[in-house]
Scaffold this motif. Structure first.
Motif, PDB file in Angstrom:
ATOM      1  N   GLY A  73       0.757  -1.248   0.000  1.00  0.00           N
ATOM      2  CA  GLY A  73       0.000   0.000   0.000  1.00  0.00           C
ATOM      3  C   GLY A  73       0.786   1.295   0.000  1.00  0.00           C
ATOM      4  N   ASP A  74       2.066   1.273  -0.398  1.00  0.00           N
ATOM      5  CA  ASP A  74       2.854   2.522  -0.420  1.00  0.00           C
ATOM      6  C   ASP A  74       2.207   3.581  -1.311  1.00  0.00           C
ATOM      7  N   LEU A  75       1.864   3.191  -2.549  1.00  0.00           N
ATOM      8  CA  LEU A  75       1.276   4.159  -3.484  1.00  0.00           C
ATOM      9  C   LEU A  75      -0.139   4.511  -3.060  1.00  0.00           C
ATOM     10  N   THR A  76      -0.897   3.502  -2.621  1.00  0.00           N
ATOM     11  CA  THR A  76      -2.291   3.739  -2.226  1.00  0.00           C
ATOM     12  C   THR A  76      -2.375   4.801  -1.135  1.00  0.00           C
ATOM     13  N   ALA A  77      -1.481   4.733  -0.144  1.00  0.00           N
ATOM     14  CA  ALA A  77      -1.517   5.696   0.963  1.00  0.00           C
ATOM     15  C   ALA A  77      -1.364   7.119   0.430  1.00  0.00           C
ATOM     16  N   LYS A  78      -0.453   7.300  -0.545  1.00  0.00           N
ATOM     17  CA  LYS A  78      -0.220   8.650  -1.090  1.00  0.00           C
ATOM     18  C   LYS A  78      -1.398   9.084  -1.957  1.00  0.00           C
ATOM     19  N   PHE A  79      -1.924   8.158  -2.757  1.00  0.00           N
ATOM     20  CA  PHE A  79      -3.069   8.500  -3.604  1.00  0.00           C
ATOM     21  C   PHE A  79      -4.286   8.862  -2.753  1.00  0.00           C
ATOM     22  N   ALA A  80      -4.478   8.152  -1.653  1.00  0.00           N
ATOM     23  CA  ALA A  80      -5.647   8.400  -0.793  1.00  0.00           C
ATOM     24  C   ALA A  80      -5.650   9.843  -0.303  1.00  0.00           C
ATOM     25  N   ARG A  81      -4.466  10.367  -0.015  1.00  0.00           N
ATOM     26  CA  ARG A  81      -4.358  11.755   0.444  1.00  0.00           C
ATOM     27  C   ARG A  81      -4.685  12.720  -0.705  1.00  0.00           C
ATOM     28  N   LEU A  82      -4.197  12.376  -1.917  1.00  0.00           N
ATOM     29  CA  LEU A  82      -4.390  13.279  -3.057  1.00  0.00           C
ATOM     30  C   LEU A  82      -5.835  13.317  -3.545  1.00  0.00           C
ATOM     31  N   VAL A  83      -6.509  12.158  -3.577  1.00  0.00           N
ATOM     32  CA  VAL A  83      -7.879  12.138  -4.120  1.00  0.00           C
ATOM     33  C   VAL A  83      -8.880  12.710  -3.116  1.00  0.00           C
ATOM     34  N   GLY A  84      -8.513  12.688  -1.835  1.00  0.00           N
ATOM     35  CA  GLY A  84      -9.379  13.267  -0.806  1.00  0.00           C
ATOM     36  C   GLY A  84     -10.658  12.477  -0.583  1.00  0.00           C
TER      37      GLY A  84
ATOM     38  N   PHE B  61       6.393  23.529  -5.605  1.00  0.00           N
ATOM     39  CA  PHE B  61       5.880  23.533  -4.228  1.00  0.00           C
ATOM     40  C   PHE B  61       4.375  23.732  -4.285  1.00  0.00           C
ATOM     41  N   VAL B  62       3.644  22.876  -3.592  1.00  0.00           N
ATOM     42  CA  VAL B  62       2.192  23.061  -3.537  1.00  0.00           C
ATOM     43  C   VAL B  62       1.657  22.548  -2.206  1.00  0.00           C
ATOM     44  N   VAL B  63       0.737  23.321  -1.651  1.00  0.00           N
ATOM     45  CA  VAL B  63       0.106  22.881  -0.403  1.00  0.00           C
ATOM     46  C   VAL B  63      -1.074  22.002  -0.781  1.00  0.00           C
ATOM     47  N   LEU B  64      -1.047  20.762  -0.296  1.00  0.00           N
ATOM     48  CA  LEU B  64      -2.100  19.808  -0.621  1.00  0.00           C
ATOM     49  C   LEU B  64      -2.445  19.017   0.621  1.00  0.00           C
ATOM     50  N   ALA B  65      -3.724  19.017   0.949  1.00  0.00           N
ATOM     51  CA  ALA B  65      -4.218  18.199   2.051  1.00  0.00           C
ATOM     52  C   ALA B  65      -3.296  18.241   3.270  1.00  0.00           C
ATOM     53  N   ASP B  66      -3.150  19.425   3.852  1.00  0.00           N
ATOM     54  CA  ASP B  66      -2.480  19.522   5.139  1.00  0.00           C
ATOM     55  C   ASP B  66      -0.962  19.311   5.097  1.00  0.00           C
ATOM     56  N   GLN B  67      -0.366  19.452   3.924  1.00  0.00           N
ATOM     57  CA  GLN B  67       1.075  19.195   3.820  1.00  0.00           C
ATOM     58  C   GLN B  67       1.654  20.016   2.674  1.00  0.00           C
ATOM     59  N   LEU B  68       2.921  20.381   2.767  1.00  0.00           N
ATOM     60  CA  LEU B  68       3.572  21.053   1.645  1.00  0.00           C
ATOM     61  C   LEU B  68       4.282  19.991   0.810  1.00  0.00           C
ATOM     62  N   ASP B  69       3.824  19.809  -0.420  1.00  0.00           N
ATOM     63  CA  ASP B  69       4.458  18.836  -1.308  1.00  0.00           C
ATOM     64  C   ASP B  69       5.576  19.517  -2.085  1.00  0.00           C
ATOM     65  N   VAL B  70       6.726  18.886  -2.117  1.00  0.00           N
ATOM     66  CA  VAL B  70       7.835  19.380  -2.932  1.00  0.00           C
ATOM     67  C   VAL B  70       8.063  18.340  -4.020  1.00  0.00           C
ATOM     68  N   MET B  71       8.042  18.774  -5.282  1.00  0.00           N
ATOM     69  CA  MET B  71       8.069  17.806  -6.378  1.00  0.00           C
ATOM     70  C   MET B  71       9.118  18.145  -7.437  1.00  0.00           C
ATOM     71  N   ALA B  72       9.573  17.087  -8.115  1.00  0.00           N
ATOM     72  CA  ALA B  72      10.495  17.274  -9.236  1.00  0.00           C
ATOM     73  C   ALA B  72       9.707  17.456 -10.522  1.00  0.00           C
ATOM     74  N   HIS B  73       8.457  17.030 -10.499  1.00  0.00           N
ATOM     75  CA  HIS B  73       7.610  17.101 -11.686  1.00  0.00           C
ATOM     76  C   HIS B  73       6.200  17.433 -11.240  1.00  0.00           C
ATOM     77  N   CYS B  74       5.514  18.254 -12.018  1.00  0.00           N
ATOM     78  CA  CYS B  74       4.157  18.621 -11.625  1.00  0.00           C
ATOM     79  C   CYS B  74       3.255  18.671 -12.846  1.00  0.00           C
ATOM     80  N   GLU B  75       2.141  17.979 -12.775  1.00  0.00           N
ATOM     81  CA  GLU B  75       1.197  17.946 -13.898  1.00  0.00           C
ATOM     82  C   GLU B  75       0.215  19.117 -13.835  1.00  0.00           C
ATOM     83  N   THR B  76       0.087  19.724 -12.647  1.00  0.00           N
ATOM     84  CA  THR B  76      -0.851  20.833 -12.484  1.00  0.00           C
ATOM     85  C   THR B  76      -0.217  22.119 -13.027  1.00  0.00           C
ATOM     86  N   PRO B  77      -1.011  22.978 -13.695  1.00  0.00           N
ATOM     87  CA  PRO B  77      -0.433  24.236 -14.191  1.00  0.00           C
ATOM     88  C   PRO B  77       0.183  25.067 -13.067  1.00  0.00           C
TER      89      PRO B  77
END
Lengths: 249, 216
Positions: A73-84, B61-77
């Protein structure tokens, strides 16, 4: 005289109908210490490979995601946060031992509410057509008996515009790296497996199955054959791992 | 502004590793400063891209769901792109200024997002004592935190006084720089103008489309 169809199980040739069972045995054996072994074997780099997979997925709030061979579930845990709360993540694995470990781990971490668990074979996905915005399969495709059939099944259940991401071991791009990698896989890896899980054979299978898996260009072609558009791949850590991406047009 | 793609020719492992390390550090620090964490929530889903020209590196850098995400690649504009050499960016971060002129740093997109980040991060107040206590125990954590607090209390007003004196001198006495309020107002007006021109463009496109349909 009838000829029996065979396929590879590592470097061994086995009957097609036997492969799934043999792979299942490997994962039943390693399930309990799967995460620990992943960290040990890759020096933690598997987390970087998975992070990049998440970044490339473009998954956002409200999306529906299928994590095939999702294991622990490594990926699932991260996706769960992103999809809300409005989105959904389905963690699918053919192996019930892995699924149980994954479900317990995610529940303990409080990842609940938008995650569902399904024991499913990647070749025959039990979902309606056009169901998912994104599908990932991380370190799972090489264990599937008929990879073309699995890719077609993934294409079927993806929504138009949906993305498939295949994260898998691949072919190192430099001769020297390949040599070092071979020594590591065939000498050190089974030894570590013996030490931690008391099971050298499963980790020997892991190394052999990686060598039998299609290289970057072949897998890209297979994805195109299954119907995916804009197929491309990213070599990571010198090609030890490749991340393939394809879109359902 | 469309998000840039990581090209398939580059191995993304190293940049992703750097992003992962930064993400871990920032979010661990934020757990000890819940007020800033809450403040960051108003920036949710707005992507800030930082492009370092020397050495070449781009992080998102983007704030998402209670956390600051730092990414090497981003699909969002990307909402705001900040571009400059590492040296210039560090200088800008350590000496917040209302003007980017002569800073060597270039900004594209919503400039307002930058000042919002700056505003939230300027109130950063990490509870070092709590952070250290969970690792070292209460007593050593208390003593170290007290020493840190004393040092900060000595440095903060002095550096603020020096900065404020320089700022006042440049804006009020020499009048070579605009006042912060003037710049803020200007930035706001530019954003309003951009939005208005976007709306006008959309309206024109619609009229042109209607005209084309009528002619058919």
């Amino acid at each position: 005289m009838s000829e029996e169809k065979t396929t590879h199980f590592g470097f061994e040739q086995v009957k097609v109908e036997e492969k799934a069972e043999r792979v299942a045995d490997v994962f039943h054996s390693v399930a309990a210490k799967y995460d620990l072994m992943n960290d040990l074997m890759s020096g933690g780099v598997h987390r970087i490979w998975k992070k990049f997979t998440i970044e490339l997925s473009g998954v956002r709030a409200g999306d529906t995601v299928l994590d095939i061979a999702g294991g622990t579930g490594d990926l699932t845990a991260k996706f769960a946060r992103l999809v809300g709360p409005k989105g959904q993540v389905v963690l699918a694995d053919i192996n019930d031992s892995m699924l149980k470990v994954g479900r317990d781990k995610l529940t303990d971490k409080g990842v609940v509410g938008n995650v569902h668990y399904t024991q499913a074979d990647a070749q025959y996905l039990p979902f309606p057509d056009n169901s998912f915005d994104c599908i990932t399969i991380a370190f799972g495709l090489r264990n599937v008996t008929d990879k073309d059939l699995a890719l077609k099944a993934m294409y079927r259940v993806l929504k138009p515009g949906g993305r498939l991401l295949v994260l898998e071991f691949s072919k190192p791009q430099h001769a020297l790296l390949e040599k070092v990698y071979d020594t590591y896989s065939f000498r050190i890896l089974p030894f570590m497996g013996k030490l931690v899980t008391n099971d050298a054979d499963s980790y020997r299978y892991l190394a052999e199955s990686i060598r039998m898996h299609p290289d970057q260009e072949t897998l890209k072609g297979m994805m195109a054959n299954a119907g995916f558009s804009e197929t491309k791949y990213y070599n990571m850590t010198g090609g030890v791992v490749a991340l393939h991406k394809g879109i359902k047009a | 502004m469309a998000a840039d793609d990581v090209t398939a020719d580059h191995d993304p492992t190293y940049v992703t590793a750097l992003a992962a390390v930064l993400e871990k550090i920032v979010n661990t620090a934020l757990t000890y400063d819940p007020a800033t964490k809450v403040g960051l929530q108003k920036l949710e889903n707005h992507v800030l891209a930082v492009q370092i020209t020397e050495p070449q590196l781009k992080l998102y850098f983007v704030v998402l769901a209670d956390q600051l995400d730092v990414m090497a690649h981003c699909e969002t504009p990307v909402a705001t792109l900040l571009q400059g050499s590492l040296q210039d960016l560090i200088k800008l971060a350590s000496q917040p200024s209302t003007s980017l002129a002569n800073s060597g740093v270039r900004v594209e997109g919503q400039i307002g997002l930058l000042s919002e980040y700056q505003q939230v991060l300027s109130q950063l107040d990490i509870d070092w004592e709590d952070a250290l206590a969970s690792r070292l125990g209460d007593l050593p954590a208390h003593q170290i935190a007290q020493a840190l607090r004393a040092a900060t209390n000595w440095i903060k007003p002095r550096s603020r006084k020096a900065a404020s004196f320089t700022a006042d001198f440049l804006t009020e006495e020499l009048r070579v720089l605009p006042h912060k309020l003037e710049v803020d107002q200007y930035v706001q007006q530019v954003d309003q103008l951009r939005e208005a021109s976007d709306r006008l463009e959309a309206r024109l496109q619609r009229l042109l489309l209607q005209q084309a349909q009528q002619q058919q």
